[in-house]
Structures are given as C-alpha cells and as structure tokens.
Design a protein around this motif. Sequence first.
Motif, PDB file in Angstrom:
ATOM      1  N   ARG A  96      29.574  35.381  45.255  1.00  0.00           N
ATOM      2  CA  ARG A  96      28.360  34.803  45.361  1.00  0.00           C
ATOM      3  C   ARG A  96      28.094  33.661  44.303  1.00  0.00           C
ATOM      4  N   GLY A  97      28.816  33.785  43.116  1.00  0.00           N
ATOM      5  CA  GLY A  97      28.778  32.956  42.148  1.00  0.00           C
ATOM      6  C   GLY A  97      27.673  33.242  41.110  1.00  0.00           C
ATOM      7  N   VAL A  98      27.425  34.664  41.114  1.00  0.00           N
ATOM      8  CA  VAL A  98      26.047  34.959  40.285  1.00  0.00           C
ATOM      9  C   VAL A  98      26.523  35.787  39.091  1.00  0.00           C
ATOM     10  N   ASN A  99      25.789  36.008  38.127  1.00  0.00           N
ATOM     11  CA  ASN A  99      26.282  36.933  37.090  1.00  0.00           C
ATOM     12  C   ASN A  99      25.947  38.542  37.442  1.00  0.00           C
ATOM     13  N   TYR A 100      27.059  39.402  36.937  1.00  0.00           N
ATOM     14  CA  TYR A 100      26.708  40.721  37.595  1.00  0.00           C
ATOM     15  C   TYR A 100      27.096  41.742  36.512  1.00  0.00           C
ATOM     16  N   VAL A 101      26.737  42.946  36.724  1.00  0.00           N
ATOM     17  CA  VAL A 101      26.949  43.886  35.635  1.00  0.00           C
ATOM     18  C   VAL A 101      27.629  45.280  36.345  1.00  0.00           C
ATOM     19  N   LEU A 102      28.431  45.840  35.690  1.00  0.00           N
ATOM     20  CA  LEU A 102      29.329  47.051  36.450  1.00  0.00           C
ATOM     21  C   LEU A 102      28.725  48.513  35.301  1.00  0.00           C
ATOM     22  N   THR A 103      28.232  49.143  36.030  1.00  0.00           N
ATOM     23  CA  THR A 103      27.540  50.349  35.389  1.00  0.00           C
ATOM     24  C   THR A 103      28.298  51.654  35.888  1.00  0.00           C
ATOM     25  N   THR A 104      29.407  51.465  36.105  1.00  0.00           N
ATOM     26  CA  THR A 104      30.052  52.606  36.390  1.00  0.00           C
ATOM     27  C   THR A 104      30.792  53.457  35.425  1.00  0.00           C
ATOM     28  N   GLY A 105      31.288  54.838  35.676  1.00  0.00           N
ATOM     29  CA  GLY A 105      31.616  55.658  34.455  1.00  0.00           C
ATOM     30  C   GLY A 105      32.791  55.510  34.146  1.00  0.00           C
ATOM     31  N   THR A 106      33.302  56.614  33.010  1.00  0.00           N
ATOM     32  CA  THR A 106      34.770  56.227  32.556  1.00  0.00           C
ATOM     33  C   THR A 106      35.706  56.569  33.626  1.00  0.00           C
ATOM     34  N   GLY A 107      36.850  55.841  33.636  1.00  0.00           N
ATOM     35  CA  GLY A 107      37.943  55.987  34.475  1.00  0.00           C
ATOM     36  C   GLY A 107      37.529  55.656  35.855  1.00  0.00           C
ATOM     37  N   SER A 108      36.688  54.662  35.901  1.00  0.00           N
ATOM     38  CA  SER A 108      36.128  54.003  37.346  1.00  0.00           C
ATOM     39  C   SER A 108      36.976  52.630  37.768  1.00  0.00           C
ATOM     40  N   GLY A 109      37.649  52.288  36.709  1.00  0.00           N
ATOM     41  CA  GLY A 109      38.290  51.134  36.835  1.00  0.00           C
ATOM     42  C   GLY A 109      37.556  49.578  36.951  1.00  0.00           C
ATOM     43  N   LYS A 110      36.450  49.823  35.734  1.00  0.00           N
ATOM     44  CA  LYS A 110      35.568  48.601  35.750  1.00  0.00           C
ATOM     45  C   LYS A 110      36.373  47.175  35.513  1.00  0.00           C
ATOM     46  N   SER A 111      37.549  47.515  34.890  1.00  0.00           N
ATOM     47  CA  SER A 111      38.196  46.187  34.303  1.00  0.00           C
ATOM     48  C   SER A 111      38.691  45.273  35.579  1.00  0.00           C
ATOM     49  N   LEU A 112      39.177  46.060  36.719  1.00  0.00           N
ATOM     50  CA  LEU A 112      39.759  45.409  37.823  1.00  0.00           C
ATOM     51  C   LEU A 112      38.636  44.708  38.812  1.00  0.00           C
ATOM     52  N   ALA A 113      37.277  45.433  38.118  1.00  0.00           N
ATOM     53  CA  ALA A 113      36.245  44.473  39.097  1.00  0.00           C
ATOM     54  C   ALA A 113      35.843  43.214  38.526  1.00  0.00           C
ATOM     55  N   TYR A 114      36.358  42.731  37.467  1.00  0.00           N
ATOM     56  CA  TYR A 114      36.075  41.363  36.935  1.00  0.00           C
ATOM     57  C   TYR A 114      37.410  40.806  36.811  1.00  0.00           C
ATOM     58  N   ILE A 115      38.589  41.615  36.794  1.00  0.00           N
ATOM     59  CA  ILE A 115      40.121  40.700  36.629  1.00  0.00           C
ATOM     60  C   ILE A 115      40.373  40.329  38.039  1.00  0.00           C
ATOM     61  N   ILE A 116      40.071  40.942  39.213  1.00  0.00           N
ATOM     62  CA  ILE A 116      40.452  40.329  40.558  1.00  0.00           C
ATOM     63  C   ILE A 116      39.681  39.096  40.822  1.00  0.00           C
ATOM     64  N   PRO A 117      38.402  39.126  40.472  1.00  0.00           N
ATOM     65  CA  PRO A 117      37.574  37.821  40.865  1.00  0.00           C
ATOM     66  C   PRO A 117      38.361  36.732  39.814  1.00  0.00           C
ATOM     67  N   ILE A 118      38.421  36.912  38.708  1.00  0.00           N
ATOM     68  CA  ILE A 118      38.942  36.088  37.783  1.00  0.00           C
ATOM     69  C   ILE A 118      40.155  35.478  38.230  1.00  0.00           C
ATOM     70  N   VAL A 119      41.285  36.196  38.432  1.00  0.00           N
ATOM     71  CA  VAL A 119      42.545  35.975  39.342  1.00  0.00           C
ATOM     72  C   VAL A 119      42.422  35.149  40.259  1.00  0.00           C
ATOM     73  N   ASP A 120      41.426  35.628  41.025  1.00  0.00           N
ATOM     74  CA  ASP A 120      41.311  35.019  42.730  1.00  0.00           C
ATOM     75  C   ASP A 120      40.959  33.376  42.346  1.00  0.00           C
ATOM     76  N   ALA A 121      39.854  33.361  41.508  1.00  0.00           N
ATOM     77  CA  ALA A 121      39.307  32.189  41.087  1.00  0.00           C
ATOM     78  C   ALA A 121      40.309  31.028  40.643  1.00  0.00           C
ATOM     79  N   ILE A 122      41.158  31.660  39.584  1.00  0.00           N
ATOM     80  CA  ILE A 122      42.163  30.562  38.976  1.00  0.00           C
ATOM     81  C   ILE A 122      43.173  30.405  40.110  1.00  0.00           C
ATOM     82  N   LEU A 123      43.454  31.150  40.713  1.00  0.00           N
ATOM     83  CA  LEU A 123      44.564  30.893  41.704  1.00  0.00           C
ATOM     84  C   LEU A 123      43.899  29.795  42.916  1.00  0.00           C
ATOM     85  N   ARG A 124      42.794  29.894  43.170  1.00  0.00           N
ATOM     86  CA  ARG A 124      42.433  28.906  43.927  1.00  0.00           C
ATOM     87  C   ARG A 124      42.244  27.593  43.348  1.00  0.00           C
ATOM     88  N   GLU A 125      41.772  27.374  42.183  1.00  0.00           N
ATOM     89  CA  GLU A 125      41.634  26.194  41.493  1.00  0.00           C
ATOM     90  C   GLU A 125      42.983  25.843  40.701  1.00  0.00           C
TER      91      GLU A 125
END
Length: 620
Positions: A96-125
């Motif tokens: 949606r192009g908005v700011n967002y926050v992940l408040t999930t616990g330890t061991g929940s894979g928070k990094s993938l929640a921003y790495i996947i959108p980053i990689v997707d955007a880079i690949l598209r551009e």
Amino acid sequence: MVGEYADYVQSFLKIADERIKDAVEQEIKSGLLWPDPRIGLNPSFESGGRIDTLADGEFLHQECRRIFQIKDSTGNVISPLELHRHQTEAIEVAKRGVNYVLTTGTGSGKSLAYIIPIVDAILREGPGKGIKAIVVYPMNALANSQAQELEKFLNFGYPNKKGPVTFRRYTGQESDTDRQEIIEQPPDILLTNYVMLELILTRTDESRLVDAARDLRFLVFDEFHTYRGRQGADVAFLARRARIACGGEKLQIVGTSATMSSAGDSRAEVARVASLLFGSKVTPDSVIGETLRRATKPYDFSDFASIELLRQRIISGEDPSLEADQFANDPLSSFVEQNFGLREDESGKLVRQLPSPIGKDTGAAAKLSDLTGIEIDTCINAIRRQLLAGYKIMRPGGRFPIFAFRLHQFLSRGDVVSATVEGAEDRELSFDGSVWRAKSNEKREALFPLVFCRECGQDYYLVHLLGTTAERLAKNQGLSGNTVPRFIPRSLSDSNSDDDSQAGYLFIGDWSTNESDVIDAIPEDWTEVSNNTSRITSKARVLVPIPVRVGIDGTVDEGGHKAFYFKGPFRFCLNCGVTYSNRQRSDIPKPEPAKEVVTFAPSKLPPFVSLLVHLQPTYS
C-alpha cells in the motif's frame, strides 16, 4: 562458571557474626546466586501461505520465488519458504506504500517482513540503481547476523554466489578497502547502525553514498524500542535528517519491536510512539502483530477427565512418542505448551506465555504436582523429557521443532538477609525479603535488613526512625511525648530524611556512652578543643550514636533490647572505628575505608557494606 561467580561474590563478604556467615554460605550453596532457568517456547504461527503462491498471483516479482527458499550452503533447495500470517500481512501493508511496524515476538521472522517487500521493490524497479533500502540496527551484532541471513537468501543458488539484488554491511567494522568499495559501488541494500548513518549524512567522504540514496524507498529501524531518552531524541532527529537527505516520494519507514508486543502495548500506542520517532505518520492499522496457533491438542485441565488422562500419562512412565501426531495429542504435551508457550488473554486471543521455571516451588512442576497429586520430582522429570522430545520432532513443514524452547538463565547478586532486633544468639534470620513476621501473642515482629562493615564485618540494621527526630530522641530517650518513636525497615538506597522520618542505623553491641570514651571513639573532625579540653562540636553531636531500647515490633520500648541508633550516612564503625569522609553522602559507593579522612575514588566501587541486598538479576 557458577563456582567462579560465587567466589567473586563471596570475595566482597566480610561478616563477623559466625551464625549469619554460616547461613549466608548455606544460601549460596543452595543456589541463591544461580536460580532455576526460566523456559519459554517459541510458539507456532498461523500460516500465511507460500512465496510461490504470492509469486503465481503476481503479488510478488517472479524472482522472489527463486530467492526466498530454504537452501543449504551449496545453494540446493531444501524446501519452499512458507510464510507466517504476520509476514504476509506485512507484505500486503508494504504494497500500500505506507509506513508500518512489526510487533511480533522473538523468533517470529520479523526481518523477512521487511526484506521481502524491499527485494520485491528493487526487482520491479531494476537492481543497481542506487541504494533503495537502509536498514538501521541498534547493535553491530544484529547487523552481522542479518548479513549472514541475507547471504543465504540473496546469493546462495546463484552463479558465483552473486544474486541480482546486492547488499553490504557498513557499520565501521569494515576495512578501508571494503569501505572504499562500498562508496564507489553502492549496493541496493545498506545495513548499518544509527551512529554510522549519522556519519554518512555528515562526512564528506561518504557524500557519494548519500547521492546514491537520493531516491530511497525503505528506511528500516530494527528493534526501535531500544531508542529511549536522549538517545531516542538523537535517533528521532536522525530519522528526519535521513528523510530530508534521501527520501523520495515513495519512501516508507518500517520499525520492528519484539518487546512492545510482549508488553501488551495497544496498536494505537505503538503507532503513536513510532510516528514520534520516525517523524512520519504510522496508523494503527499499519501495526502488525502475530497470530498464534496451538501445536498440541487443547485439553481443559479444570475438567476431571482431562486431569485423569494427564495423571495416568505421567504414572505410566512411558517415553514421549516421537511421532508428530501422537506427541501433539499427548495431554502432557498440552500441559507443557499451556505453561511455557501459550495462554489466552482477556479477549480469548492466544498470546505468548511468560517464561517460567520448571522449579519445585512456584514452577510448572509444582502446578503439575498439585493438579495430579503426583510426587514433584516425578513431575520435574516428566516435563524435562517432554521438552527434550518436543525439540526433536519437527512441525509440519520441517523447519522448526514442535517445542523450540529457550532457557533464560539469570545470575543473582543475592537477596536481603534480615534479622529481628535481638541478641546475636537469639535473633531470627530471614532471606525471603520479609519485613514482618506474626507472633503467637498477636504482636508483629519486625525484620530489618542487615549491612556489614567492609573492614571488620560488624552488622548494622537498616532503619527509618518515625515519629520524632533524632534530636528529640536524644533529649528524652524516646520514652515520653505523645508519639512513640518507631523504627521500620529500609533499603540501603533509601536514604531520604524529613521532619517525621530519618534514615539511619541500629547497632547492637558494647559501646560506651561516657563523654570521654565517646570523644576517643568518634572521628577526629567531630571534636574541637576549648580551654585545653576536647569536646564534641555542636554539628557533630546529632551524629553521635544514641542509646535506645527497641521492642520486637520496632517501637521504642523500655522493655526492649538495648541498641544504639545513629543517623545516616554511615560515618564510622562503632566496632573497629574505621572512618569515612563526610564528602561522600551515599553509602552505596563507599571507597575502601581508612582511618584518615579520604577522598572518594571512583575506581573503588565496592560498597562499604558486604550486602546481600536488592535482587538485581541480569541476563547471562
């Protein structure tokens, strides 16, 4: 390690009273400094589908299918990557192009929640068009760990281990050659820390990195709850400067925090804090939490039939099944998950259980024993075996164990040693922090924390004097007036005094009240010479110990035990005479004692008292 730590702690202990010394040593041997570890289970998460499914629907770039897979070190695919529900929700919010926050616990894979959108955007551009994402970590250790994870996803499985999306770590740990290479060939993703990002924005040497990030798409603050107080203000200004220097029209700011989730913060509150830090709006519907599910069959252990099944399971003594379905249906597995993994909040939603010990006193084994009537040692062994078995059994999908548990081990400074105001042989000792104990005659017995002189080990009681000032007590011995003076326990750090209370110490022992003996015993600078006669100065007279009799409940009583009271801070020891400078007002960081007036030396931090005071556990 436990033995060495115990030796270190005991090196500060100097206790003259053999009875207290033996009791303290016994407490240490019984595990006072090394309590049972607390155990927490990484919970199971609701599924968010596979990367393949998102790529098939063109929700993600097709190359994401190849990048985000579980691979070995040679790049061979082990299994497709299945996302958690909160990861998929994060990708949807990012779209949606908005700011967002992940408040999930330890061991929940928070990094993938921003790495996947980053990689997707880079690949598209199109990769190689400058820095499109800056990820800011509070510690270099987190940046180093993330670099290793990105290596597996972005490079493994590609020729020469070089994938289409590039990343580099730039935290100050790099060699001059690596640093120059990064400046000359900026990556698509830059991993850094907040100090280095500040330098990038201000140093001329890194101006090419700023130029490369002019059309920045993502600015990520990992574990942003760590930025508090002055440091939080610095990072908030940094976020604003980074937005001005690098932010394009499509810039999205992302934050992650496991702690804010465990603290139960509402989405609105997390959004407010994030907006304040980022200097850019975060709405409550862009705060993403975790959705948990049970890994075992739910049993209602308030129901007699379920309790009996649990009881028979433990009595049987059978080894836990290593078959996933049988293990998940085991009532003991359900009990373990309910006590270490999941609980229902007030709304009925599944949330993480707080880590707790197996323990004999208040741990899960005690609950299991009370529930089933089975001997506690048997319950301890049953829980341990179930946890270890659950660690060997993989959840569906094969990535994580059913019971991926963590041990949280604490080291303790010790606890409070308290005593009643009685003679050395008669007083009762306590290590549980209690301040009152009921007596058979319905009177309450006061327990006061003890502290010890570092020079000789003499014990003193930590007290607050209530109902009168020390001057009045000296004048009438506390035996007259409308208000009966009373002593109550205090902590060493609580040194505040006012008109109605005064922080001080009680001493039980022989100490002469004869004027000439007092003059010989007190510090030299408390006296003056007048007409060739030494006398106590008017300012020091209120510091001289006052004889007083104290009842078992702490009140001043003619029939109480004989003691001496003096106001804090601690000036000199009534037993060995060691003196401290009056320039050092606090009793906690007293320097090594000396007979002369001393100047506080910051390097000498051990307190003058060998205290077992203030339980202050720290992670190890």
